[in-house]
Design a protein around this motif. Structure first.
Motif, PDB file in Angstrom:
ATOM      1  N   THR A   1       6.772   9.060   2.264  1.00 41.12           N
ATOM      2  CA  THR A   1       5.439   8.017   2.000  1.00 41.12           C
ATOM      3  C   THR A   1       5.310   8.228   0.259  1.00 41.12           C
ATOM      4  O   THR A   1       4.317   9.065   0.260  1.00 41.12           O
ATOM      5  CB  THR A   1       5.239   7.548   3.525  1.00 41.12           C
ATOM      6  OG1 THR A   1       5.680   7.424   4.677  1.00 41.12           O
ATOM      7  CG2 THR A   1       4.010   6.183   2.828  1.00 41.12           C
TER       8      THR A   1
ATOM      9  N   SER B   1       2.537   6.024  -2.568  1.00 38.87           N
ATOM     10  CA  SER B   1       1.544   5.413  -2.584  1.00 38.87           C
ATOM     11  C   SER B   1       2.214   4.031  -2.979  1.00 38.87           C
ATOM     12  O   SER B   1       3.233   4.557  -4.890  1.00 38.87           O
ATOM     13  CB  SER B   1       0.362   6.266  -3.395  1.00 38.87           C
ATOM     14  OG  SER B   1      -0.473   4.297  -3.809  1.00 38.87           O
ATOM     15  N   SER B   2       1.725   2.671  -2.944  1.00 41.53           N
ATOM     16  CA  SER B   2       1.813   1.913  -4.156  1.00 41.53           C
ATOM     17  C   SER B   2       0.567   1.110  -4.245  1.00 41.53           C
ATOM     18  O   SER B   2       0.937  -0.646  -3.980  1.00 41.53           O
ATOM     19  CB  SER B   2       3.585   1.226  -3.798  1.00 41.53           C
ATOM     20  OG  SER B   2       2.434   0.232  -2.690  1.00 41.53           O
TER      21      SER B   2
ATOM     22  N   GLU C   1       1.762   6.211   7.774  1.00 39.77           N
ATOM     23  CA  GLU C   1       2.904   7.036   6.530  1.00 39.77           C
ATOM     24  C   GLU C   1       3.924   7.596   7.473  1.00 39.77           C
ATOM     25  O   GLU C   1       5.061   7.137   7.250  1.00 39.77           O
ATOM     26  CB  GLU C   1       2.453   8.113   6.410  1.00 39.77           C
ATOM     27  CG  GLU C   1       1.032   7.288   5.236  1.00 39.77           C
ATOM     28  CD  GLU C   1      -0.557   7.333   5.739  1.00 39.77           C
ATOM     29  OE1 GLU C   1      -0.108   7.956   6.744  1.00 39.77           O
ATOM     30  OE2 GLU C   1      -1.296   7.111   5.125  1.00 39.77           O
TER      31      GLU C   1
ATOM     32  N   LYS D   1       0.323  -1.302  -0.163  1.00 38.22           N
ATOM     33  CA  LYS D   1      -0.409  -0.555   0.048  1.00 38.22           C
ATOM     34  C   LYS D   1       0.689   1.329   0.616  1.00 38.22           C
ATOM     35  O   LYS D   1       1.054   2.007  -0.991  1.00 38.22           O
ATOM     36  CB  LYS D   1      -0.869   0.003   1.203  1.00 38.22           C
ATOM     37  CG  LYS D   1      -2.501  -0.503   1.362  1.00 38.22           C
ATOM     38  CD  LYS D   1      -3.046  -0.283   2.755  1.00 38.22           C
ATOM     39  CE  LYS D   1      -3.895  -2.403   2.569  1.00 38.22           C
ATOM     40  NZ  LYS D   1      -4.546  -2.340   3.714  1.00 38.22           N
ATOM     41  N   ARG D   2       2.128   1.217   0.752  1.00 41.03           N
ATOM     42  CA  ARG D   2       2.654   2.059   1.477  1.00 41.03           C
ATOM     43  C   ARG D   2       4.101   1.473   0.803  1.00 41.03           C
ATOM     44  O   ARG D   2       4.801   0.767   0.776  1.00 41.03           O
ATOM     45  CB  ARG D   2       2.277   3.018   2.403  1.00 41.03           C
ATOM     46  CG  ARG D   2       1.171   3.470   2.646  1.00 41.03           C
ATOM     47  CD  ARG D   2       0.892   4.360   3.673  1.00 41.03           C
ATOM     48  NE  ARG D   2       1.237   3.167   4.592  1.00 41.03           N
ATOM     49  CZ  ARG D   2       0.184   2.560   5.249  1.00 41.03           C
ATOM     50  NH1 ARG D   2      -1.074   2.112   4.618  1.00 41.03           N
ATOM     51  NH2 ARG D   2       0.618   1.584   5.973  1.00 41.03           N
TER      52      ARG D   2
ATOM     53  N   ASP E   1       5.985   4.334   7.956  1.00 50.94           N
ATOM     54  CA  ASP E   1       6.990   3.624   6.946  1.00 50.94           C
ATOM     55  C   ASP E   1       8.006   4.526   6.708  1.00 50.94           C
ATOM     56  O   ASP E   1       9.322   3.898   6.514  1.00 50.94           O
ATOM     57  CB  ASP E   1       5.950   3.832   5.807  1.00 50.94           C
ATOM     58  CG  ASP E   1       4.440   2.530   5.924  1.00 50.94           C
ATOM     59  OD1 ASP E   1       4.509   1.946   6.638  1.00 50.94           O
ATOM     60  OD2 ASP E   1       3.556   3.210   4.884  1.00 50.94           O
TER      61      ASP E   1
END
Length: 151
Positions: A42, A44-45, A133, A23-24, A136
């Motif tokens: 952070t 987005s993925s 976030e 997700k991140r 991460d």
């Protein structure tokens, strides 16, 4: 020693580190001079995939000499569900940017980062609440500092 009698100067290493997730992706930067890392952002993925343009902008901004990717493993050191996707991410980073890319065991990095952020909040050095976030990006710092310490 070189002929002039001075020790050779080793150029500083500038690194970008990535805490890869589905997700991140947490990102941190650091260098071999200070041996410290700082959280950057952070990214987005999610379903759309990795935000490669944002990574390219970070590479252009920081001019890293190495990219460091956290390699997820289980507590016993065996591969985790994200081990292979993280390796693929690292290979793609190296291909896209032509920069040395290394992986580092990231076991417990998110836990360590989360605890450090909570401690900062308790002591008042951090004012706002801890978001995913934040964890991460802080985990990317832990990963990078582990790599810097191992050198």
């Amino acid at each position: 020693m070189p002929e002039n009698g001075h020790a050779a100067t080793i150029p500083p290493i500038v690194a970008l580190a990535f805490d890869f997730g589905r997700k991140r992706i947490g990102v941190a930067t650091g260098d071999s001079v200070t041996g410290r890392a700082s959280p950057l952002t952070t990214l987005s993925s999610g379903p759309a995939g990795v935000d490669w343009p944002a990574i390219a902008r970070l590479v252009d901004q920081w001019h890293p000499t190495v990219l460091v990717v956290g390699l997820p493993t289980n507590a016993d050191g065996t591969p985790a569900a994200l081990t292979e996707p993280a390796k693929q991410f690292a290979r793609e980073l190296a291909t896209r940017h032509g920069i040395d890319t290394v992986t580092v065991d990231e076991r417990f990095s998110s836990l360590e980062a989360s605890e450090a952020l909570r401690q900062a909040r308790r002591t008042g050095t951090r004012k706002r609440r801890v978001r995913r976030e934040d964890v991460d990006a802080a985990a990317a710092c832990v990963i990078l500092e582990r790599w810097l310490d191992s050198r």
